[in-house]
Design a protein around this motif. Structure first.
Motif: not given
Length: 193
Positions: A88-93, A104-113, A123-131
């Protein structure tokens, strides 16, 4: 976009001795070389965000939270750099994500992992659900470093830059497209969650 988007680049790891700084340095340099000069690096190890969240949305925010809020609000797009800890991704994130809503709303998010065999992709796939819950648009393409510590030389450069440089370009180009589309949409019709 008539200009390159203002991107908040969030370094998600706060672990002592983290490898993320190597990846962050490479990505910010790569982004500038690709014509994306407006990168605001938000390093969570330096942000000093409290780990105790308030009981209500109307509670006063601590200074550190307000400082990061301003930087997130000014961004037209986000790139999140995450390691993978225990699949998963870190608790700090997660803490940093949860302090904010409208920023955050109505803006795009990209990931580097980065990580071991999976390169941080779990971690990225879980973050997609959070975002998604925060009303963002996550871009499809990402940059992933499997066995990351083996992928960079002693000077912090990728040993084989072709793949990761191409992935960074694809990510940034998608991010820019979505940033323009969503910035124009918010200007024409303010977003309400």
């Amino acid at each position: 976009m008539s200009h390159s988007p203002r991107i908040a680049f969030i370094v998600g790891s706060t672990r002592t001795g983290r490898f993320g700084q190597v990846v962050a340095n490479w990505f910010t340099t790569q982004a500038q070389e690709l014509g994306y000069p407006h990168i605001d690096l938000i390093d969570l190890a330096e942000a000093d965000l409290p780990v105790v969240l308030p009981g209500s949305a109307t509670a006063a925010r601590p200074t550190a939270v307000r400082t990061v809020a301003r930087r997130l609000a000014e961004a037209e797009a986000f790139v999140v750099l995450t390691p993978e800890y225990n699949h998963s991704f870190p608790a700090s994130l997660k803490n940093a994500i949860d302090w904010y809503q409208q920023e955050w709303q109505a803006k795009p998010v990209g990931f580097v992992s980065y990580g071991g065999i999976s390169g941080g992709l779990r971690a990225v796939e879980q973050l997609r659900q959070v975002f998604a819950e925060l009303h963002t648009v996550t871009v499809r393409d990402s940059v992933s470093f499997h066995q990351a510590w083996e992928q960079f030389d002693d000077s912090g450069l990728p040993r084989d830059p072709t793949g990761c440089n191409g992935a960074a370009k694809a990510l940034l180009d998608q991010l820019a497209w979505w940033a323009q589309a969503l910035t124009e949409a918010r200007a024409a019709r303010p977003y309400t969650a």
